[in-house]
Scaffold this motif. Structure first.
Motif, PDB file in Angstrom:
ATOM      1  N   ALA B 156      34.584  37.633 -46.823  1.00 13.56           N
ATOM      2  CA  ALA B 156      34.235  36.406 -46.103  1.00 13.56           C
ATOM      3  C   ALA B 156      32.772  36.418 -45.690  1.00 13.56           C
ATOM      4  O   ALA B 156      32.055  35.425 -45.856  1.00 13.56           O
ATOM      5  CB  ALA B 156      35.138  36.237 -44.888  1.00 13.56           C
ATOM      6  N   LEU B 157      32.309  37.562 -45.175  1.00 16.07           N
ATOM      7  CA  LEU B 157      30.916  37.649 -44.703  1.00 16.07           C
ATOM      8  C   LEU B 157      29.920  37.521 -45.856  1.00 16.07           C
ATOM      9  O   LEU B 157      28.777  37.122 -45.658  1.00 16.07           O
ATOM     10  CB  LEU B 157      30.692  38.971 -43.962  1.00 16.07           C
ATOM     11  N   ALA B 158      30.364  37.843 -47.064  1.00 15.70           N
ATOM     12  CA  ALA B 158      29.476  37.768 -48.235  1.00 15.70           C
ATOM     13  C   ALA B 158      29.421  36.362 -48.833  1.00 15.70           C
ATOM     14  O   ALA B 158      28.694  36.116 -49.801  1.00 15.70           O
ATOM     15  CB  ALA B 158      29.956  38.758 -49.296  1.00 15.70           C
ATOM     16  N   THR B 159      30.155  35.428 -48.256  1.00 10.90           N
ATOM     17  CA  THR B 159      30.207  34.066 -48.814  1.00 10.90           C
ATOM     18  C   THR B 159      28.820  33.421 -48.834  1.00 10.90           C
ATOM     19  O   THR B 159      28.096  33.460 -47.846  1.00 10.90           O
ATOM     20  CB  THR B 159      31.149  33.177 -47.975  1.00 10.90           C
ATOM     21  N   VAL B 160      28.487  32.872 -49.989  1.00  7.07           N
ATOM     22  CA  VAL B 160      27.207  32.161 -50.113  1.00  7.07           C
ATOM     23  C   VAL B 160      27.458  30.684 -49.835  1.00  7.07           C
ATOM     24  O   VAL B 160      28.372  30.072 -50.385  1.00  7.07           O
ATOM     25  CB  VAL B 160      26.617  32.346 -51.527  1.00  7.07           C
ATOM     26  N   GLY B 161      26.647  30.117 -48.974  1.00  8.32           N
ATOM     27  CA  GLY B 161      26.846  28.734 -48.546  1.00  8.32           C
ATOM     28  C   GLY B 161      26.251  27.732 -49.516  1.00  8.32           C
ATOM     29  O   GLY B 161      25.551  28.088 -50.464  1.00  8.32           O
ATOM     30  N   THR B 162      26.540  26.475 -49.272  1.00  9.85           N
ATOM     31  CA  THR B 162      26.003  25.393 -50.104  1.00  9.85           C
ATOM     32  C   THR B 162      24.479  25.387 -50.056  1.00  9.85           C
ATOM     33  O   THR B 162      23.825  24.854 -50.944  1.00  9.85           O
ATOM     34  CB  THR B 162      26.497  24.035 -49.586  1.00  9.85           C
ATOM     35  N   ASP B 163      23.918  25.972 -49.016  1.00  6.09           N
ATOM     36  CA  ASP B 163      22.458  26.015 -48.870  1.00  6.09           C
ATOM     37  C   ASP B 163      21.893  27.368 -49.302  1.00  6.09           C
ATOM     38  O   ASP B 163      20.732  27.670 -49.047  1.00  6.09           O
ATOM     39  CB  ASP B 163      22.066  25.710 -47.420  1.00  6.09           C
ATOM     40  N   GLY B 164      22.735  28.198 -49.957  1.00  5.30           N
ATOM     41  CA  GLY B 164      22.247  29.472 -50.480  1.00  5.30           C
ATOM     42  C   GLY B 164      22.240  30.596 -49.460  1.00  5.30           C
ATOM     43  O   GLY B 164      21.905  31.733 -49.796  1.00  5.30           O
ATOM     44  N   THR B 165      22.602  30.310 -48.229  1.00  2.00           N
ATOM     45  CA  THR B 165      22.617  31.353 -47.197  1.00  2.00           C
ATOM     46  C   THR B 165      23.890  32.179 -47.318  1.00  2.00           C
ATOM     47  O   THR B 165      24.857  31.766 -47.940  1.00  2.00           O
ATOM     48  CB  THR B 165      22.586  30.718 -45.793  1.00  2.00           C
ATOM     49  N   ILE B 166      23.843  33.377 -46.689  1.00  2.00           N
ATOM     50  CA  ILE B 166      25.019  34.253 -46.681  1.00  2.00           C
ATOM     51  C   ILE B 166      25.604  34.233 -45.269  1.00  2.00           C
ATOM     52  O   ILE B 166      24.891  34.433 -44.282  1.00  2.00           O
ATOM     53  CB  ILE B 166      24.630  35.677 -47.111  1.00  2.00           C
ATOM     54  N   LEU B 167      26.898  33.986 -45.200  1.00  2.00           N
ATOM     55  CA  LEU B 167      27.534  33.776 -43.890  1.00  2.00           C
ATOM     56  C   LEU B 167      27.273  34.942 -42.933  1.00  2.00           C
ATOM     57  O   LEU B 167      26.921  34.725 -41.767  1.00  2.00           O
ATOM     58  CB  LEU B 167      29.038  33.542 -44.071  1.00  2.00           C
ATOM     59  N   GLU B 170      23.876  34.789 -41.492  1.00  2.00           N
ATOM     60  CA  GLU B 170      23.724  33.665 -40.579  1.00  2.00           C
ATOM     61  C   GLU B 170      24.419  33.932 -39.244  1.00  2.00           C
ATOM     62  O   GLU B 170      23.916  33.551 -38.186  1.00  2.00           O
ATOM     63  CB  GLU B 170      24.264  32.382 -41.220  1.00  2.00           C
ATOM     64  N   LEU B 171      25.566  34.602 -39.297  1.00  2.00           N
ATOM     65  CA  LEU B 171      26.256  34.946 -38.047  1.00  2.00           C
ATOM     66  C   LEU B 171      25.410  35.905 -37.206  1.00  2.00           C
ATOM     67  O   LEU B 171      25.324  35.776 -35.985  1.00  2.00           O
ATOM     68  CB  LEU B 171      27.629  35.566 -38.342  1.00  2.00           C
ATOM     69  N   LYS B 172      24.758  36.854 -37.888  1.00  2.00           N
ATOM     70  CA  LYS B 172      23.838  37.760 -37.174  1.00  2.00           C
ATOM     71  C   LYS B 172      22.698  36.981 -36.540  1.00  2.00           C
ATOM     72  O   LYS B 172      22.324  37.182 -35.391  1.00  2.00           O
ATOM     73  CB  LYS B 172      23.243  38.782 -38.148  1.00  2.00           C
ATOM     74  N   ARG B 173      22.139  36.074 -37.336  1.00  3.31           N
ATOM     75  CA  ARG B 173      20.980  35.289 -36.894  1.00  3.31           C
ATOM     76  C   ARG B 173      21.303  34.528 -35.611  1.00  3.31           C
ATOM     77  O   ARG B 173      20.479  34.421 -34.696  1.00  3.31           O
ATOM     78  CB  ARG B 173      20.590  34.316 -38.013  1.00  3.31           C
ATOM     79  N   ILE B 174      22.518  33.967 -35.522  1.00  2.00           N
ATOM     80  CA  ILE B 174      22.846  33.177 -34.325  1.00  2.00           C
ATOM     81  C   ILE B 174      23.517  34.031 -33.245  1.00  2.00           C
ATOM     82  O   ILE B 174      23.912  33.522 -32.198  1.00  2.00           O
ATOM     83  CB  ILE B 174      23.734  31.955 -34.667  1.00  2.00           C
TER      84      ILE B 174
END
Lengths: 415, 415
Positions: B156-167, B170-174
């Motif tokens: 799940a954490l490795a999922t690439v988003g529609t915007d090319g980000t990795i979940l 992004e969770l770390k970032r926020i």
């Protein structure tokens, strides 16, 4: 003896020239695309003009770029000519027969008559009309429409193409902005030899179509507005599904076509749903309807039936429906005498013929406004057209050209 | 007296917080878009965490970013908690109720119980699950799916988003990449309070839905190959019209839905024709089918009926048809005891309730894998959802939260 002079066209020349013109204007990808007023079109036109001149025809170009090659006899210069021909512009990635066949066969007919010393009572001319396909500049059949007075030459020349170019400027650029006013030549009759572009003759094994009329065409764009809702949470009886309503129209139209005894054809060729999401009931469906019938009254009946159905459907599905006319051409009846003559000549040649309706638009439908006109069809294998796979067997091409030859002979021989 | 303690949630706090969270994460264009693991999502999460802490809950974040706020009593720390909650991520340009209502109401329920000195036999926890909407990262309901063990946290954490980000990044970032293993908390039961997202309760004027099951979902993409041909020259009986065949499928599916007594819903939400030209018979039609039924056997029946119909249609229309499964979820049955309890409590409150099927996917369908679960629905005006116009009246929101309050009380009170 199939005509008084027992003549046949030069089949080798006809078939070779079809191939040669078919190789002219190919792109680097080897696709044939001679769209109107392009350099590829110029290359094709130059070839036709050369062939006309070689055949001793007087070549004239009118302001819309239509090319006319006329064989004037010493005694017949003041008579209205019998006009043959078609067009040589193509769609993008085209086949080699559509249009070109009628132009090249026209030149071949004159060549053989001249060579045989035939003395026609009228001039015989061949036309290559500008922009029949309408791919780059709308409307299609433009050159013949302008020639017949259905569109002013100035308006036509001002047409802006899909690529932003102006037709008049492009015709100048390729050297085919002529000086003759369109209609300078008043034909006594017009005969267009053409491949069927449909499957009927091929499927029935009949070599000659005596085209008696041309379908009227009604194009509409129908827009259905429903309500977008969740595909899972919205019970069926609370839906206002624009997509379902569109599907009901498509099946209704097919039911009408099936009930018309082969006379009406209908096509829904384009469709769009919005928002176009898997789990959202479409709030909007837009599609086009192409209705055709060779009888104006029947075509109007179909249009009215569709309009009534849309009204009922709007109520039953709880949607709102509007429709917009995109194109409307009345059916065209060709000249009964010429159609009969085509049948007679076919019969003399031992060729079975069949009265037909042209399902496609043709230059002949425009020229029919100004003189008695008709068309001769030859089979298209599998009905394939506007496609590199378009194919007509050499024997059928030659047979059709020989029918044209005799029809022209009969129309121009001294009684 | 509607419960032993005669408690009601703080309606002002519930409604104000819904508005406040609904204003959090709005873009410059004033549209609400708190897609999973965005800064907007962080802003919403921060608010929820603050409210949990203010309510004296122990906050824990698991590795997939699910937030849990738990009220542990002195005597019940070793018991499995009753879990409430939902999600606070949104679609793009969302309404303010979907998900948020269940999370905020859960906190309000605990607040009033604590204030009243209620001593629950079990901890009561509120969850805000990560990425329920699945707009940026697929699949939807991801946080609850991972929590329930249906998807590994690393995948799940490795999922690439529609915007090319990795979940995971992004969770770390926020700041919401937690350390708890998903599933660290084992719920005794789960109750999700949610707006209906459909029109049934609103249209029937019923305030409470006792959600007994959740529709199984079958998504297919159907591709029909016909033969492109000229709309004018091709007789009806020689056509292989992929578009017509598609329309027949759409009307067939509606007939099935109509015959299912409201159980099956079907939607064709997307469609495409090729070549999509007004005067060309479609050679290709592609569309999606969304089939739903709360009963697995019935859903399979619908799938089989469609498959048989496609086979017949391929023969009758002379087309070839393939279909591809895009999504398949089995229906979920919620816990009968909790559903009955919801009905009883509603009745005690003088509120009419209705057994319902959830037409939409929900976190509760995932949590149902690990513990007895159920949902409470309140009306959505006109069934509008995933849209700024999503609306539920304050009275309905408060009534739903009070039903939740009493359900929780009954599940956690000493016998």
């Amino acid at each position: 003896m199939i005509n008084k002079l027992n003549l046949s066209i030069n089949s080798e020349s006809l078939l070779n020239r079809l191939q040669e013109l078919g190789q002219t204007g190919r792109e680097n990808d080897n696709k044939l695309s001679r769209v109107a007023a392009s350099y590829a079109d110029k290359a094709g036109r130059d070839k036709v003009v050369t062939w006309m001149k070689e055949a001793g025809l007087e070549v004239a170009i009118d302001r819309i770029g239509n090319i006319f090659g006329t064989w004037y006899g010493t005694e017949n210069r003041n008579e209205e000519p019998i006009l043959l021909g078609s067009h040589i512009d193509t769609v993008i990635n085209a086949g080699i027969y559509d249009g070109c066949y009628g132009v090249i066969a026209g030149i071949e007919v004159i060549k053989v008559l001249k060579k045989a010393g035939f003395v026609p009572t009228r001039p015989i001319a061949v036309a290559a009309f500008t922009n029949e396909e309408g791919v780059r500049y709308a409307p299609d059949m433009m050159g013949s429409l302008v020639f017949a007075g259905g569109l002013s030459v100035d308006d036509a020349l001002a047409t802006v193409g899909t690529d932003g170019t102006i037709l008049g400027e492009e015709l100048k650029r390729i050297g085919y902005a002529g000086t003759k006013e369109p209609g300078f030549l008043r034909p006594h009759a017009f005969i267009e030899l053409h491949v069927e572009q449909g499957p009927i003759l091929d499927k029935m094994g009949i070599p000659i179509g005596a085209v008696e009329n041309l379908q009227g065409i009604s194009w509409q764009r129908v827009t259905i507005k429903g309500v977008a809702n969740h595909a899972g949470t919205t019970p069926t009886d609370m839906r206002h599904d624009a997509g379902l309503a569109a599907a009901r129209v498509i099946t209704y139209l097919r039911d009408r076509a099936n009930a018309s005894n082969g006379k009406t054809v209908e096509t829904v060729g384009t469709i769009e749903f919005k928002p176009n999401a898997v789990n959202v009931i479409p709030s909007l469906a837009t599609f086009t309807v192409d209705l055709r019938n060779p009888n104006e009254e029947k075509l109007q009946e179909e249009e009215k039936a569709l309009a009534s159905y849309l009204k009922e459907l709007a109520i039953s599905e709880g949607v709102s429906i509007t429709s917009e006319q995109l194109v409307r051409f009345q059916p065209v009846d060709f000249d009964e005498k010429i159609v009969k003559l085509i049948e007679e000549v076919s019969s003399e040649h031992g060729l079975q013929s069949r009265r037909m309706t042209s399902g496609a638009g043709q230059d002949a439908q425009m020229i029919a406004r100004v003189c008695p006109s008709a068309m001769i069809f030859v089979p298209s294998v599998n009905g394939i057209s506007h496609n590199p796979k378009e194919f007509t067997a050499g024997t059928d091409l030659v047979a059709g050209a020989n029918v044209l030859l005799d029809v022209v002979t009969k129309l121009t021989e001294a009684k």
